[in-house]
Design a protein around this motif. Structure first.
Motif, mmCIF file in Angstrom:
data_model
loop_
_atom_site.group_PDB
_atom_site.id
_atom_site.type_symbol
_atom_site.label_atom_id
_atom_site.label_comp_id
_atom_site.label_asym_id
_atom_site.label_seq_id
_atom_site.Cartn_x
_atom_site.Cartn_y
_atom_site.Cartn_z
ATOM 1 N N PRO A 240 0.796 -1.235 0.000
ATOM 2 C CA PRO A 240 0.000 0.000 0.000
ATOM 3 C C PRO A 240 0.826 1.282 0.000
ATOM 4 O O PRO A 240 0.337 2.327 -0.447
ATOM 5 N N PHE A 241 2.083 1.234 0.482
ATOM 6 C CA PHE A 241 2.916 2.426 0.471
ATOM 7 C C PHE A 241 3.627 2.621 -0.864
ATOM 8 O O PHE A 241 4.029 3.733 -1.199
ATOM 9 N N VAL A 242 3.781 1.556 -1.632
ATOM 10 C CA VAL A 242 4.478 1.643 -2.912
ATOM 11 C C VAL A 242 3.531 2.073 -4.026
ATOM 12 O O VAL A 242 3.939 2.771 -4.963
ATOM 13 N N ILE A 243 2.267 1.679 -3.936
ATOM 14 C CA ILE A 243 1.304 1.985 -4.997
ATOM 15 C C ILE A 243 1.217 3.488 -5.285
ATOM 16 O O ILE A 243 1.319 3.899 -6.449
ATOM 17 N N PRO A 244 1.019 4.371 -4.289
ATOM 18 C CA PRO A 244 0.951 5.797 -4.618
ATOM 19 C C PRO A 244 2.250 6.350 -5.189
ATOM 20 O O PRO A 244 2.223 7.296 -5.995
ATOM 21 N N ILE A 245 3.398 5.769 -4.818
ATOM 22 C CA ILE A 245 4.670 6.219 -5.375
ATOM 23 C C ILE A 245 4.728 5.905 -6.869
ATOM 24 O O ILE A 245 5.108 6.751 -7.688
ATOM 25 N N LEU A 246 4.350 4.677 -7.232
ATOM 26 C CA LEU A 246 4.340 4.310 -8.647
ATOM 27 C C LEU A 246 3.367 5.171 -9.446
ATOM 28 O O LEU A 246 3.690 5.631 -10.548
ATOM 29 N N SER A 330 -6.888 -3.139 -8.994
ATOM 30 C CA SER A 330 -6.646 -2.973 -7.561
ATOM 31 C C SER A 330 -7.346 -4.060 -6.757
ATOM 32 O O SER A 330 -8.425 -4.527 -7.117
ATOM 33 N N PHE A 331 -6.705 -4.450 -5.648
ATOM 34 C CA PHE A 331 -7.309 -5.420 -4.736
ATOM 35 C C PHE A 331 -8.217 -4.738 -3.726
ATOM 36 O O PHE A 331 -8.959 -5.399 -3.004
ATOM 37 N N SER A 332 -8.151 -3.389 -3.663
ATOM 38 C CA SER A 332 -8.964 -2.645 -2.706
ATOM 39 C C SER A 332 -9.314 -1.288 -3.297
ATOM 40 O O SER A 332 -8.413 -0.511 -3.637
ATOM 41 N N THR A 333 -10.611 -1.018 -3.423
ATOM 42 C CA THR A 333 -11.037 0.282 -3.945
ATOM 43 C C THR A 333 -10.595 1.409 -3.023
ATOM 44 O O THR A 333 -10.174 2.480 -3.484
ATOM 45 N N THR A 334 -10.644 1.173 -1.718
ATOM 46 C CA THR A 334 -10.230 2.200 -0.760
ATOM 47 C C THR A 334 -8.761 2.555 -0.928
ATOM 48 O O THR A 334 -8.380 3.733 -0.972
ATOM 49 N N VAL A 335 -7.919 1.517 -1.023
ATOM 50 C CA VAL A 335 -6.484 1.751 -1.210
ATOM 51 C C VAL A 335 -6.234 2.519 -2.503
ATOM 52 O O VAL A 335 -5.423 3.452 -2.548
ATOM 53 N N ALA A 343 -1.271 10.511 -5.420
ATOM 54 C CA ALA A 343 -0.526 10.714 -6.663
ATOM 55 C C ALA A 343 -0.895 12.033 -7.318
ATOM 56 O O ALA A 343 -0.029 12.749 -7.847
ATOM 57 N N LEU A 344 -2.176 12.390 -7.286
ATOM 58 C CA LEU A 344 -2.630 13.645 -7.885
ATOM 59 C C LEU A 344 -2.011 14.843 -7.175
ATOM 60 O O LEU A 344 -1.499 15.777 -7.819
#
Length: 445
Positions: A240-246, A330-335, A343-344
């Protein structure tokens, strides 16, 4: 009968005849029983869940006699821990949890779902409170559900009809205490766990676990499940911490590419980050080809938009397709909602820093063409990127700007884009920004 038909027929007959031998080869060798050892390491997340699902299937397909979970984790995502618990409970093979050296938080819940627990001498289990991303206790509803799950796992699994659920509750509820232990989230060491029935044995290593289970070393084959390189990558990418970075790298790279002539480093950086996101989620089993197809369609539409000045219908549709692909993968809509929001924000901040504070200086020069204004025609002027001197120059809109169109500036027909919305044909305009192949104009009153 044709040659290819004969070959196909022989192939099918051969496969049919060899199938029994293949099945026998996958059973225990020399009559020995198979014991699968599956590592449960690092953070508990959806990538680990996918690895365990694959490993359990392999163990069942090979006719394994026992599964040993080699647990050493500080905990992680509650939803992933719940899914892993379901994998354990559905297994047709007995499961032993070997806590080596810690099963904290979500790791404790995973261990409690095993048929029996063995701990290393310095092992620990407990401290299973639900904590949010800011390090604070989760909302009361989530806490209540988690406490109930911990107590249910303690009662339903383990030898002799389960374990005393009071200790499981104390692990998850800081306000609930049991006699003989300090207040707060309960954590048991190996001796304490053995004493209260939360461990059936204490073993220094895997060999001692095998002995406790009643196997002779010469009578079994130990199979160690290994995380593949692709699964290592998937576990990293789906964190979950890597997804927004990517997603931040991907969106920023695409934004930079719009403001850079041609296709270069920013575009490669952005597309690579998005492809890495989708690849990791596909390996983990969360994304299908439909999400990758949406990404491809979105990339094509954005590519068309880059070729045309302005942010029009192709850009909007492209962004929508890419977002749709992200949410499908995604595995989680919330995440994903939080990741896209982060990211935005990061993209806007970094874009402002790059364009406003750095401009065409420093490393930015390598991304934006700096050719001097030596072109003689409008097309050559735009292609050379030498349009910065046009800032402040006035001209006339030769077509409607919706928001892109053509304007006459210094006796040259140039592709331009309006700063705001619609500008009618024949309106007087002024260049307010020019960089690379992009010329932005504003209507004059």
């Amino acid at each position: 009968m044709s040659k290819w038909l004969k070959l196909t027929f022989v192939t099918w007959i051969t496969a049919f005849l060899l199938t029994p031998f293949y099945m026998l080869a996958n059973q225990s060798h020399d009559g020995k029983k198979q014991v699968f050892v599956i590592p449960v390491e690092q953070t508990v997340e959806r990538g680990l869940e996918a690895f365990l699902a694959r490993s359990f299937k392999e163990a069942e397909a090979s006719g394994a006699d026992r599964i040993i979970l080699d647990i050493h984790t500080p905990g992680g995502a509650v939803d992933a821990a719940g899914n892993i618990a379901n994998i354990i409970n559905r297994a047709q093979i007995p499961v032993t949890a070997f806590i080596n050296n810690e099963a904290i938080s979500a790791g404790a819940y995973i261990a409690l779902n095993a048929d029996d627990i063995v701990m290393a001498p310095d092992g620990q289990i407990g401290s299973a409170g639900v904590i949010d991303g800011d390090g604070n206790a989760a909302e009361e509803k989530m806490q209540s559900l988690w406490i109930s799950r911990m107590m249910t796992a303690a009662e339903e699994y383990g030898p002799d009809g389960g374990r005393d659920p009071a200790y499981a509750r104390a692990m998850a509820d800081r306000d609930f205490n049991v006699d003989g232990f300090e207040p707060g989230f309960l954590t048991l060491n190996a001796d304490q766990a053995y004493e209260v029935g939360y461990a059936e044995a204490i073993a220094a290593n895997l060999d001692e676990v095998i002995t406790y289970l009643g196997y002779e070393q010469d009578d079994i084959n130990i199979v160690h499940a290994e995380v593949s390189i692709a699964e290592h990558l998937a576990r990293f990418v789906t964190h979950p911490f890597v997804i927004p970075i990517l997603l931040s790298i991907g969106s920023l790279g695409l934004v930079m590419e719009v403001y850079s002539p041609g296709f270069g480093i920013p575009g490669i950086m952005g597309i690579s980050a998005l492809l890495l996101f989708f690849y990791g989620h596909m390996v983990a089993g969360f994304a299908g080809w439909e999400s990758l197809i949406l990404l491809g369609i979105g990339a094509v539409l954005l590519g068309i938009e880059i070729m045309v000045p302005g942010f029009g219908i192709f850009g909007i549709l492209g962004t929508g397709f890419i977002l749709g692909g992200l949410f499908m993968a995604s595995f989680s809509t919330t995440v994903m909602v939080f990741s896209v929001a982060i990211a935005l924000v990061l993209t806007i901040i970094l874009a402002v820093v790059l364009f406003v504070f750095f401009g065409d200086r420093g490393p930015w020069k390598r991304l934006v063409l700096q050719t001097p204004a030596v072109a003689t025609s409008g097309d050559e002027l735009v292609q050379s990127g030498a349009v910065r001197h046009l800032v402040g120059v006035e001209g006339k809109a030769l077509t409607d700007l919706r928001p892109s169109g053509i304007a006459l500036i210094q006796d040259e027909r140039l592709d331009v884009v309006s700063e705001g919305g619609y500008i009618a044909k024949g309106s007087q305009v002024k260049v307010v920004h020019a960089s690379g192949a992009r010329i932005v104009v504003r209507a004059l009153e």
